[in-house]
Every structure is written in structure tokens, then in C-alpha cells.
Motif scaffolding. Structure first.
Motif, PDB file in Angstrom:
ATOM      1  N   THR A  77     -10.660   6.521   2.584  1.00 27.36           N
ATOM      2  CA  THR A  77      -9.063   5.856   3.057  1.00 27.36           C
ATOM      3  C   THR A  77      -8.685   4.401   2.952  1.00 27.36           C
ATOM      4  OG1 THR A  77      -9.327   6.284   5.118  1.00 27.36           O
ATOM      5  CG2 THR A  77      -9.061   8.002   4.304  1.00 27.36           C
ATOM      6  N   CYS A  78      -7.019   4.260   3.407  1.00 28.05           N
ATOM      7  CA  CYS A  78      -7.644   2.749   3.182  1.00 28.05           C
ATOM      8  C   CYS A  78      -7.021   2.150   4.519  1.00 28.05           C
ATOM      9  CB  CYS A  78      -5.606   2.238   3.025  1.00 28.05           C
ATOM     10  SG  CYS A  78      -5.387   3.066   1.266  1.00 28.05           S
ATOM     11  N   ASP A  79      -7.122   2.953   5.712  1.00 27.96           N
ATOM     12  CA  ASP A  79      -7.225   2.279   6.828  1.00 27.96           C
ATOM     13  C   ASP A  79      -8.649   1.227   6.939  1.00 27.96           C
ATOM     14  OD1 ASP A  79      -7.694   4.542   6.882  1.00 27.96           O
ATOM     15  OD2 ASP A  79      -7.786   4.682   9.282  1.00 27.96           O
ATOM     16  N   GLN A  80     -10.329   2.545   6.269  1.00 32.45           N
ATOM     17  CA  GLN A  80     -10.516   2.279   6.592  1.00 32.45           C
ATOM     18  C   GLN A  80     -11.542   0.852   5.650  1.00 32.45           C
ATOM     19  OE1 GLN A  80     -13.442   5.254   4.784  1.00 32.45           O
ATOM     20  NE2 GLN A  80     -13.203   6.760   6.704  1.00 32.45           N
ATOM     21  N   LEU A  81     -10.764   0.230   3.861  1.00 35.82           N
ATOM     22  CA  LEU A  81     -10.870  -0.937   3.939  1.00 35.82           C
ATOM     23  C   LEU A  81     -10.607  -2.224   4.140  1.00 35.82           C
ATOM     24  CD1 LEU A  81     -11.400  -1.144   0.785  1.00 35.82           C
ATOM     25  CD2 LEU A  81      -9.239  -1.270   0.185  1.00 35.82           C
ATOM     26  N   TYR A  82      -9.660  -2.059   5.475  1.00 38.02           N
ATOM     27  CA  TYR A  82      -9.491  -3.525   6.244  1.00 38.02           C
ATOM     28  C   TYR A  82      -9.983  -3.800   7.722  1.00 38.02           C
ATOM     29  CZ  TYR A  82      -5.811  -2.711   2.775  1.00 38.02           C
ATOM     30  OH  TYR A  82      -5.572  -2.225   1.610  1.00 38.02           O
ATOM     31  N   ASP A  83     -10.251  -4.628   7.440  1.00 34.53           N
ATOM     32  CA  ASP A  83     -10.419  -4.761   9.241  1.00 34.53           C
ATOM     33  C   ASP A  83      -9.469  -5.035  10.100  1.00 34.53           C
ATOM     34  OD1 ASP A  83      -9.884  -7.882   9.224  1.00 34.53           O
ATOM     35  OD2 ASP A  83     -11.068  -8.565   8.235  1.00 34.53           O
ATOM     36  N   ARG A 100      -0.364   4.915  -0.685  1.00 33.26           N
ATOM     37  CA  ARG A 100      -1.987   6.036  -1.244  1.00 33.26           C
ATOM     38  C   ARG A 100      -2.170   6.427  -2.370  1.00 33.26           C
ATOM     39  NH1 ARG A 100      -1.146   6.227   3.759  1.00 33.26           N
ATOM     40  NH2 ARG A 100      -2.124   4.862   5.772  1.00 33.26           N
ATOM     41  N   SER A 101      -3.195   5.768  -2.825  1.00 34.69           N
ATOM     42  CA  SER A 101      -2.751   7.017  -4.268  1.00 34.69           C
ATOM     43  C   SER A 101      -4.903   6.751  -5.384  1.00 34.69           C
ATOM     44  CB  SER A 101      -2.326   6.494  -5.397  1.00 34.69           C
ATOM     45  OG  SER A 101      -2.318   5.933  -5.850  1.00 34.69           O
ATOM     46  N   ILE A 102      -4.944   7.789  -6.412  1.00 35.73           N
ATOM     47  CA  ILE A 102      -5.719   7.306  -6.884  1.00 35.73           C
ATOM     48  C   ILE A 102      -5.495   6.954  -8.764  1.00 35.73           C
ATOM     49  CG2 ILE A 102      -7.203   8.776  -5.575  1.00 35.73           C
ATOM     50  CD1 ILE A 102      -6.954  10.973  -8.394  1.00 35.73           C
ATOM     51  N   ASP A 103      -4.630   6.228  -8.205  1.00 34.87           N
ATOM     52  CA  ASP A 103      -4.048   5.487  -9.572  1.00 34.87           C
ATOM     53  C   ASP A 103      -5.556   4.028 -10.679  1.00 34.87           C
ATOM     54  OD1 ASP A 103      -1.866   6.719  -9.096  1.00 34.87           O
ATOM     55  OD2 ASP A 103      -0.322   5.444  -8.623  1.00 34.87           O
ATOM     56  N   ALA A 104      -4.759   4.352 -11.547  1.00 33.66           N
ATOM     57  CA  ALA A 104      -6.037   3.211 -12.062  1.00 33.66           C
ATOM     58  C   ALA A 104      -5.503   1.723 -11.871  1.00 33.66           C
ATOM     59  CB  ALA A 104      -5.640   3.355 -13.987  1.00 33.66           C
ATOM     60  N   PRO A 105      -6.672   0.848 -12.077  1.00 35.92           N
ATOM     61  CA  PRO A 105      -6.570  -0.574 -11.450  1.00 35.92           C
ATOM     62  C   PRO A 105      -5.518  -1.171 -11.890  1.00 35.92           C
ATOM     63  CG  PRO A 105      -8.896   0.061 -12.001  1.00 35.92           C
ATOM     64  CD  PRO A 105      -8.079   1.561 -12.829  1.00 35.92           C
ATOM     65  N   GLU A 106      -5.125  -2.601 -11.508  1.00 32.71           N
ATOM     66  CA  GLU A 106      -3.655  -2.856 -11.673  1.00 32.71           C
ATOM     67  C   GLU A 106      -4.170  -4.470 -12.015  1.00 32.71           C
ATOM     68  OE1 GLU A 106      -0.183  -5.024 -10.455  1.00 32.71           O
ATOM     69  OE2 GLU A 106      -0.397  -3.336  -9.534  1.00 32.71           O
ATOM     70  N   VAL A 120     -11.819   5.604 -10.172  1.00 30.14           N
ATOM     71  CA  VAL A 120     -10.998   5.559  -9.127  1.00 30.14           C
ATOM     72  C   VAL A 120     -11.676   7.171  -7.711  1.00 30.14           C
ATOM     73  CG1 VAL A 120      -8.485   4.920  -8.307  1.00 30.14           C
ATOM     74  CG2 VAL A 120      -9.655   4.207 -10.476  1.00 30.14           C
ATOM     75  N   THR A 121     -11.339   6.301  -7.062  1.00 24.17           N
ATOM     76  CA  THR A 121     -11.659   7.525  -5.556  1.00 24.17           C
ATOM     77  C   THR A 121     -10.137   6.924  -4.343  1.00 24.17           C
ATOM     78  OG1 THR A 121     -12.647   5.787  -4.620  1.00 24.17           O
ATOM     79  CG2 THR A 121     -14.329   7.380  -6.032  1.00 24.17           C
ATOM     80  N   LEU A 122      -9.831   5.571  -4.719  1.00 24.94           N
ATOM     81  CA  LEU A 122      -8.770   4.792  -3.750  1.00 24.94           C
ATOM     82  C   LEU A 122      -7.970   3.636  -4.223  1.00 24.94           C
ATOM     83  CD1 LEU A 122      -7.617   5.416  -1.076  1.00 24.94           C
ATOM     84  CD2 LEU A 122      -9.630   3.279  -0.352  1.00 24.94           C
ATOM     85  N   THR A 123      -6.640   4.478  -4.741  1.00 26.37           N
ATOM     86  CA  THR A 123      -6.360   2.826  -4.540  1.00 26.37           C
ATOM     87  C   THR A 123      -5.045   2.526  -3.234  1.00 26.37           C
ATOM     88  OG1 THR A 123      -6.229   3.392  -7.567  1.00 26.37           O
ATOM     89  CG2 THR A 123      -4.062   1.767  -6.274  1.00 26.37           C
TER      90      THR A 123
END
Length: 210
Positions: A77-83, A100-106, A120-123
């Protein structure tokens, strides 16, 4: 010609005795091989069949040198990606909004994306009055770091080694791109106009554990 009674019976008895003696002799000769034969049959009965001894393995790449290898799974999840501090910086920005999505890398590295086909698992896409940030976490082949370090300099990126993985960055105007890959994981970020302090390194630490 007169027939002599009892001759056939005597001959048959002699032949029978001779056959019995021959069978007995063969049994004596074969006796020493009996334990070996029994052992061989027992081994053959208990031996595994080669075609059925293959153990199915998980096809999903297991990250090497990542946070999951250190005992924690990569963020889901996005909140796990940040301290906590980085999360606070993102939240308090004027007009901050997260998608939040599973869009391809920008990224402008479209050729590398086509070659690696990251799963992709998380965008996490951020938008604020300052600009936009898009970060994608994906699963890639375990040699993706080496491939990125080899290919991306030709696309204007500068690559450095981060332990067993590669981090490649590119700046053009207010756009800062970062692609980091290694151990079966891909983390890419495009910051356009909005550049939180140490964003790329801090998110990478959450994925790879350092």
C-alpha cells in the motif's frame, strides 16, 4: 519282441533323482546371491521415481537483498512506501491528493519498460499545488538492475550501484526521473515540479530495507 516289465519305472526313477540333484546343486550355487537380490529388490521398490520427484516451486521472483529478504515483505500500500516524516511532508503540501492504482510506470525509459515488462503491484500518484509525483513498484526479472545500468545511460540517465541493485536518474527541466532495480523488484519515480527531500532514496529504503 517281449516287453520287460518295470524297466520304464526304473529309468524314470534314475532320471528323477538326477534332476533333483541338479536342482539342488544350482540352489547351493545361487544361495550366496540371495541377500544381494533381496537387497536390490528392496531398494528398487523404495527408490523414488525420477519424474515424480520434481518439486513445484513458486514462479514469483523472490527479491534478493530486499526488505522481504530481511524479514518484511515489500510495500503493498502507498502508506507503507513512506516513512512517517516523508508521509507528513506529502500530506501537508498545499492541495495534496493521493491516487492509488496499478498503472504502468510513468517514465521516458519506454524501451526499457517494454523489454522488462514490469508487473506492477502498486502505483502511488501524488498531486499538489507544487506539481506531481508518480511512483511505481513492480516485479521484474532478477537481472533488471544490470540491464538498466547498461541501457539507461544511452537514454540520458546517470546510473550508480546501490549494493546489488542499480539506481538511474535523469533530470530535464522540472522533471526528475529515478529508476531503481535489483533483486527482482523495480521502483520508479517521476517528480514534476515537486521534489520532496530525499524522496527516491527514502522510498527505496522502504522497499529494499536500506
Amino acid at each position: 519282441m517281449a516287453r520287460v516289465g518295470g524297466r520304464n519305472a526304473v529309468v524314470a526313477w534314475v532320471i528323477g533323482v538326477g534332476c533333483a540333484a541338479a536342482v539342488g546343486a544350482l540352489a547351493v550355487i545361487a544361495l550366496p546371491m540371495l541377500p544381494v537380490s533381496v537387497s536390490w529388490l528392496g531398494g528398487a521398490a523404495g527408490a523414488p521415481i525420477a519424474s515424480s520427484s520434481v518439486v513445484a516451486t513458486d514462479a514469483t521472483p523472490r527479491p534478493s537483498g530486499s526488505a522481504s529478504a530481511a524479514g518484511a515483505a515489500p510495500p503493498t500500500t502507498c502508506d507503507q512506501l513512506y516513512d512517517e516524516a516523508l508521509q507528513a511532508d506529502l500530506d501537508v503540501a498545499e492541495g495534496s491528493q493521493l491516487t492509488r492504482s496499478i498503472d504502468a510506470p510513468e517514465t521516458t525509459a519506454t524501451a526499457l519498460v517494454a523489454a522488462l515488462q514490469p508487473r506492477v503491484t502498486l502505483t502511488c500518484g501524488w498531486r499538489s499545488d507544487q506539481g506531481t509525483i508518480s511512483t511505481t513498484l513492480a516485479v521484474v526479472p532478477t537481472d533488471a538492475g544490470a540491464l538498466a545500468a547498461s541501457a539507461l545511460p544511452h537514454a540520458g540517465f546517470t546510473c550508480t550501484a546501490q549494493g546489488e541493485r542499480a539506481r538511474c536518474t535523469r533530470t530535464e527541466g522540472d522533471l526528475v526521473e529515478t529508476i531503481e532495480a535489483g533483486g527482482g523488484l523495480w521502483l520508479s519515480t517521476s517528480e514534476r515540479g515537486w521534489h520532496p527531500s530525499g524522496y527516491a532514496g527514502r522510498t527505496a529504503a522502504r522497499v529494499w530495507g536500506h
